[in-house]
Design an enzyme around this catalytic site. Structure first.
Site, short mmCIF file in Angstrom:
data_model
loop_
_atom_site.label_atom_id
_atom_site.label_comp_id
_atom_site.label_asym_id
_atom_site.label_seq_id
_atom_site.Cartn_x
_atom_site.Cartn_y
_atom_site.Cartn_z
N ARG A 232 54.56 46.56 19.51
CA ARG A 232 55.91 46.25 19.03
C ARG A 232 56.64 45.43 20.08
NH1 ARG A 232 57.76 51.99 18.52
NH2 ARG A 232 56.51 51.96 20.41
N SER B 123 58.55 57.15 16.09
CA SER B 123 58.60 58.50 15.51
C SER B 123 59.78 59.29 16.08
CB SER B 123 57.28 59.21 15.79
OG SER B 123 56.22 58.48 15.24
N1 COA Z 1 55.40 51.51 13.87
C1 COA Z 1 56.27 52.43 14.26
N2 COA Z 1 56.14 53.14 15.38
C2 COA Z 1 55.07 52.90 16.13
C3 COA Z 1 54.11 51.94 15.78
C4 COA Z 1 54.32 51.23 14.58
N3 COA Z 1 53.46 50.31 14.18
N4 COA Z 1 53.17 51.92 16.73
C5 COA Z 1 53.53 52.83 17.64
N5 COA Z 1 54.69 53.42 17.27
C6 COA Z 1 55.44 54.42 18.02
C7 COA Z 1 55.04 55.82 17.68
O1 COA Z 1 55.79 56.31 16.61
C8 COA Z 1 55.32 56.53 18.97
O2 COA Z 1 56.69 56.87 19.00
P1 COA Z 1 57.21 58.09 19.88
O3 COA Z 1 56.87 57.78 21.30
O4 COA Z 1 58.63 58.11 19.59
O5 COA Z 1 56.46 59.32 19.39
C9 COA Z 1 55.07 55.47 20.05
O6 COA Z 1 55.15 54.25 19.38
C10 COA Z 1 53.69 55.53 20.68
O7 COA Z 1 52.87 56.05 19.73
P2 COA Z 1 51.37 56.21 19.48
O8 COA Z 1 50.80 54.95 18.97
O9 COA Z 1 51.20 57.38 18.61
O10 COA Z 1 50.80 56.42 20.89
P3 COA Z 1 50.85 57.69 21.69
O11 COA Z 1 51.22 57.26 23.05
O12 COA Z 1 51.66 58.76 21.09
O13 COA Z 1 49.33 58.15 21.56
C11 COA Z 1 46.99 57.98 22.03
C12 COA Z 1 48.38 57.50 22.31
C13 COA Z 1 46.93 59.27 21.27
C14 COA Z 1 46.30 56.92 21.23
C15 COA Z 1 46.35 58.09 23.42
O14 COA Z 1 47.09 58.98 24.20
C16 COA Z 1 44.92 58.57 23.35
O15 COA Z 1 44.05 57.78 23.09
N6 COA Z 1 44.71 59.88 23.61
C17 COA Z 1 43.39 60.46 23.59
C18 COA Z 1 42.92 60.79 25.00
C19 COA Z 1 42.40 59.55 25.68
O16 COA Z 1 41.45 58.93 25.28
N7 COA Z 1 43.08 59.20 26.77
C20 COA Z 1 42.76 58.02 27.51
C21 COA Z 1 43.37 56.81 26.84
S1 COA Z 1 43.72 55.62 28.05
#
Ligand code: COA
Length: 162
Positions: free
Chosen positions: A92, A130
């Site tokens: 984004r 979110s």
């Molecule tokens: N539209 C609206 N919101 C979006 C979006 C979109 N297209 N893309 C991302 N977002 C928002 C999400 O709602 C979220 O908002 P929040 O922070 O208010 O909750 C934020 O952007 C980031 O969200 P998300 O894409 O869910 O990423 P995350 O940081 O929550 O999750 C994982 C990241 C789960 C993918 C990552 O931690 C992971 O891979 N975990 C597994 C363990 C691992 O492999 N770790 C090593 C990775 S380096």
């Protein structure tokens, strides 16, 4: 050969921004796995099961090439297990860049068999998150432009019960 991608995230909850990325992913890949991270560093409002259920409900009628699952552990291990070659991430505003860059490089260090593909949402979803949805519901704001009705209902009930 079938092209398979994994779209991981916390989806707490899924928004129209995520749904847009899922649709774009389905236009490119034969199969897309929406991988709901069970254990996230953030304290989620919804359980992993609730988040998976909401993604399923929000994508009813989508192509059968879409799968929704919860996963534990490293996303690259999950992707390799699914025989995916690509991890999709939505990019984004520029504020996402450092975090996404760090994750993509870390994943590349873990394996060179998986590429990260960034897809850009449309302008109206650019600043959606979110947390913003939860805050709006908490404060009695309208979220129907940002999330499906089933998500709004669940979040409202969950927040009212807190
Ligand atoms: N539209 C609206 N919101 C979006 C979006 C979109 N297209 N893309 C991302 N977002 C928002 C999400 O709602 C979220 O908002 P929040 O922070 O208010 O909750 C934020 O952007 C980031 O969200 P998300 O894409 O869910 O990423 P995350 O940081 O929550 O999750 C994982 C990241 C789960 C993918 C990552 O931690 C992971 O891979 N975990 C597994 C363990 C691992 O492999 N770790 C090593 C990775 S380096």
């Amino acid at each position: 050969m079938k092209t398979i991608a994994v779209y991981p995230g916390s989806f707490d909850p899924i928004t129209f921004g995520h749904i847009e990325i899922i649709k774009r992913g389905l236009e490119i890949f034969d199969t897309v796995y929406v991988a709901v991270a069970a254990n996230i560093r953030k304290k989620p409002l919804l359980t992993a099961q609730e988040r998976v259920h909401l993604v399923q409900q929000s994508t009813l009628g989508f192509n059968k090439r879409l799968r929704v699952e919860a996963f534990d552990g490293l996303v690259v291990d999950y992707a390799l297990k699914k025989k995916a070659k690509v991890i999709i991430r939505g990019l984004r505003a520029t504020s996402d860049f450092d975090y996404e860059f760090q994750m993509a490089l870390t994943n590349r260090n873990l394996t060179d068999k998986i590429q990260t593909l960034f897809l850009m949402p449309s302008q109206k979803h650019f600043y959606l998150s979110s947390s913003l949805i939860k805050e709006l519901v908490w404060l009695g704001g309208k979220v129907s432009d940002f999330v499906p009705a089933v998500v709004e209902k669940k979040i409202s009930r969950k927040i009212a019960a807190e």
